[in-house]
Design a protein around this motif. Structure first.
Motif, mmCIF file in Angstrom:
data_model
loop_
_atom_site.group_PDB
_atom_site.id
_atom_site.type_symbol
_atom_site.label_atom_id
_atom_site.label_comp_id
_atom_site.label_asym_id
_atom_site.label_seq_id
_atom_site.Cartn_x
_atom_site.Cartn_y
_atom_site.Cartn_z
ATOM 1 N N ARG A 142 61.350 13.277 46.076
ATOM 2 C CA ARG A 142 62.153 12.681 45.316
ATOM 3 C C ARG A 142 63.110 13.514 44.923
ATOM 4 O O ARG A 142 64.371 13.435 44.746
ATOM 5 N N LEU A 148 63.768 11.119 49.100
ATOM 6 C CA LEU A 148 63.395 9.901 48.619
ATOM 7 C C LEU A 148 64.320 9.349 47.598
ATOM 8 O O LEU A 148 64.750 9.799 46.743
ATOM 9 N N THR A 149 64.864 8.182 47.754
ATOM 10 C CA THR A 149 65.502 7.396 46.724
ATOM 11 C C THR A 149 64.703 6.939 45.888
ATOM 12 O O THR A 149 63.383 6.680 45.751
ATOM 13 N N GLU A 150 65.260 6.401 44.618
ATOM 14 C CA GLU A 150 64.464 5.922 43.516
ATOM 15 C C GLU A 150 63.723 4.686 43.924
ATOM 16 O O GLU A 150 62.368 4.343 43.647
ATOM 17 N N VAL A 202 68.570 7.987 37.293
ATOM 18 C CA VAL A 202 67.838 6.978 37.626
ATOM 19 C C VAL A 202 67.968 5.597 36.698
ATOM 20 O O VAL A 202 67.932 5.895 35.648
ATOM 21 N N GLY A 237 65.929 14.819 46.950
ATOM 22 C CA GLY A 237 66.798 13.715 47.557
ATOM 23 C C GLY A 237 66.235 13.118 48.781
ATOM 24 O O GLY A 237 66.844 12.258 49.285
ATOM 25 N N VAL A 263 66.828 12.344 36.629
ATOM 26 C CA VAL A 263 65.719 12.311 37.541
ATOM 27 C C VAL A 263 64.515 13.082 37.514
ATOM 28 O O VAL A 263 63.278 12.905 37.108
ATOM 29 N N ASP A 318 72.038 8.562 43.069
ATOM 30 C CA ASP A 318 70.509 8.271 42.900
ATOM 31 C C ASP A 318 69.807 9.658 42.768
ATOM 32 O O ASP A 318 68.697 9.762 42.098
ATOM 33 N N LEU A 319 70.236 10.705 43.179
ATOM 34 C CA LEU A 319 69.617 12.056 43.311
ATOM 35 C C LEU A 319 69.690 12.584 41.799
ATOM 36 O O LEU A 319 68.669 13.373 41.622
#
Lengths: 552, 104
Positions: free
Chosen positions: A26, A31-33, B67, A29, B22, B63-64
């Motif tokens: 994660r 894995l996406t959320e 969140v 990067g 994140v 997305d990285l």
């Protein structure tokens, strides 16, 4: 204490390794959320308002001193130095960093702890009476059955993706201290007319947006059949429970829509096909699991020793605490001690790392290294020699967990509310603190007697407000916090849902309203020992409603 | 859960895009340069639906780093400052309204 075996240890260790890999992917990067979220939730990792939150399972509320010390370590090393014990007898850390979670989980795994099945649509932590194994009114230790179920449903593939989460409680005492009727499935051990031991099976309880008390679908189930029957209930729910609407997905809706009788019929049909199969509890298997529960080597002690009576006479504060927080034990000379996590000005259920370490040390010295967590968000030392009480009390007072308010008006059950929770509409903790402050006079609190206040910051009802003697539900109206008040709820063997008394009141008026309700009770009760809940049941909510809204 | 991109955007005043970082979950706000800041005054503010839609689309694509992005109301002060637009956002920015058992 239950002693975990190699299988448990391997399973937890493998999960930590899996999760470390998932977190790494994660953060890189890979894995996406959307991909990661179900994986983190399978390990009890939520995202709350301020940070990630880690919820750790405490099976049937039983902790060893080593586990509590490890929780203190996690609080100190990875969080902000405290943890929050929940109404599901778990613990939550509210400031965990994702980057550090794998290490925190590895540390927890070293004492057999984890976050598995503290989230997701699976069978959650099986809860029970925090006095299990030591209560004089108990038939048999209910944790043995909770453990049988825990082993069966842990990572069970058939029950990992049910329509919604599933909460099971087990009790075996005359007095229900496990809030059985508010669970999806509850089992109550009792004797039938022939003297045989078996379970009353209740299904379809739950609070939230649509509260229901569980209905009895089988008055008596032989102990050998408990696992197969649980399986049949889970399968029936899995098959017929709604998956199209999250608000109608819990088993309580299915049981209500089908009717308890029709639901029971479906369960019986399923059960008949499996009851004599491998899930029938073999005596040897049962004995093996029961045998892994280690009980203290109690020593013969005098009940009610003279030194204890003298200490009570000599120190009024000790005597008050004794009367409030100490309970009879099934073994002569011992007692059960409740540690209040509800100090004035504190957050209900919170304990600092220093308190956890100190309680672990006291458990080693005075309670055979064992601690319990109750759904009321207090802790218990379950095996204390009565002769040790004066010394223990002084040490508990030193660390702030000897407030003599257990079961009194300031022993408030509260969810974290909008101060932490991303689901909440309103704050809970400040309301609890205002009420506790308003009733800080301990003589007044004792005068009011047993009175349970439950506060939830949203309709999901983590604070179990529907079953509070006084229930308080936070709602949001045009950007402002308002609170609905219910009266007459209770979560014991005579469980009831509270009745709403009228329009919601603003944040600033909640403590005033509670004060009005308390004053009305004092005027309405027929005698000083008529409990608040009994007065409400006798009079109904109307006189309280009149008092509260007369000037509002 | 409906994606923020699929949700109808209703704006009655100035808004920002906020999310959680994140790595540590910290509350962050989307800046005009596409970066994220823990400081609300650095957030890109708009009162325009189309612009808000652009902001949230860019945030979702990021997305990285962040969140759960969403559009949150803010209030603009007379001296040009930016404040949270409701209690939830006030608590996200300022932390719990109660004393924590231990402070650092």
């Amino acid at each position: 204490m239950y002693l975990y075996d190699d299988l448990d240890r391997t399973l937890v260790a493998e999960r930590v390794a899996d999760f470390r890999d998932q977190v790494g992917r994660r953060l890189s990067g890979e894995l996406t959320e959307d991909e990661f979220k179900p994986l983190r939730l399978m390990n009890g990792v939520y995202l709350q308002l301020h940070a990630y939150m880690l919820r750790i399972s405490i099976p049937y509320g039983t902790l060893s001193s080593a586990q509590l010390r490890k929780l203190a370590h996690v609080a100190r090393t990875y969080d902000r130095g405290y943890g929050h014990f929940t109404t599901r007898t778990n613990i939550q850390f509210h400031w965990i960093k994702l980057e550090q979670l794998p290490n925190a989980m590895a540390d927890l795994a070293s004492v057999g702890m984890h976050g598995m099945q503290t989230s997701g649509n699976n069978v959650r932590n099986v809860t029970t009476d925090q006095w299990a194994g030591v209560a004089p009114d108990e038939i048999e230790d209910p944790r043995i059955y909770a453990e049988v179920i825990r082993q069966h449903v842990t990572l069970h593939p058939e029950f990992s993706f049910m329509p919604r989460k599933f909460k099971i409680a087990v009790g075996s005492a005359a007095h229900d201290r496990a809030a059985l009727r508010i669970h999806d499935l509850a089992l109550r051990l009792h004797r039938n007319g022939a003297g045989e031991l078996g379970f009353e099976v209740m299904v379809g309880g739950g609070l939230g947006r649509t509260p229901f008390l569980a209905k009895t679908i089988k008055p008596f189930l032989l102990k050998r059949d408990v696992l197969s029957y649980v399986e049949a209930v889970l399968r029936t729910y899995n098959q017929f429970g709604r998956r199209d609407n999250i608000w109608k997905a819990r088993i309580k809706i299915l049981v209500h829509d089908l009717g308890a009788e029709a639901f029971a019929k479906e369960v019986e049909t399923e059960w008949r096909t499996i009851k004599d199969g491998p899930l029938a509890l073999d005596n040897a298997v049962f004995a093996e699991i029961a045998g892994r529960f280690r009980y203290p080597d109690y020593v013969p002690l005098d009940d009610a020793p003279r030194a204890l009576a003298e200490a009570r006479r000599a120190d009024r504060a000790f005597d008050v605490w004794f009367g409030n927080s100490v309970t009879n034990h099934k073994v002569p000379g011992y007692c059960i001690v409740t540690l209040s996590l509800k100090p004035e000005g504190g957050t209900p259920g919170d304990a600092t790392a220093e308190q956890m370490d100190a309680i672990a040390d006291l458990a080693d010295r005075y309670s055979f290294g064992e601690i319990r967590v109750g759904h009321e968000q207090n802790l218990t030392l379950p095996h204390v020699a009565q002769r040790d009480l004066p010394a223990l009390w002084r040490k508990l007072a030193d660390i702030g967990v000897a407030t003599p308010n257990v079961n009194l008006i300031s022993d408030i059950i509260s969810c974290p509310g909008l101060d932490y929770c991303s689901l909440a509409n309103a704050r809970s903790i400040p309301i609890a603190q205002q009420i506790a402050s308003r009733f800080r006079d301990r003589n007044l609190a004792r005068e009011l007697g047993r009175l349970h206040i439950n506060i939830s910051g949203c309709i999901n009802a983590c604070g179990h407000h529907h079953v509070g003697h006084i229930g308080i539900l936070g709602v949001e109206k045009n950007g402002e916090e308002f609170y609905q008040i219910t009266l007459g709820g209770k979560a014991d063997e005579d469980a009831k849902l509270g009745t709403l008394i009228g329009p919601a009141v603003p944040f600033a008026q909640v403590a005033d309203v509670v004060e009005d309700i308390a004053a009305a009770y004092v005027e309405l009760r027929e005698r000083p020992d008529e409990l608040f809940i009994d007065t409400v049941q006798r009079t109904g909510v109307e006189p309280f409603k009149e008092r509260v809204y007369a000037t509002r | 859960m409906t994606s923020p991109l699929d949700q109808k955007i209703k704006i009655t005043g100035p808004v920002v895009v906020t999310a959680n970082r994140v790595g540590d979950g910290a509350v962050v706000y989307r800046r005009a340069d596409g970066g994220w800041s823990t400081r609300l005054p650095e957030a890109a503010v708009t009162s325009n639906v189309a612009t808000a839609r652009e902001f949230i689309a860019a945030a979702v694509a990021d997305d990285l780093r962040a969140v759960g992005p969403y559009i949150a109301p803010v209030k603009l002060t007379a001296d040009g400052g930016v404040q949270p637009g409701n209690l939830r956002e006030l608590i996200r920015l300022g932390g719990p309204t109660i004393d924590l058992p231990v402070t650092f």
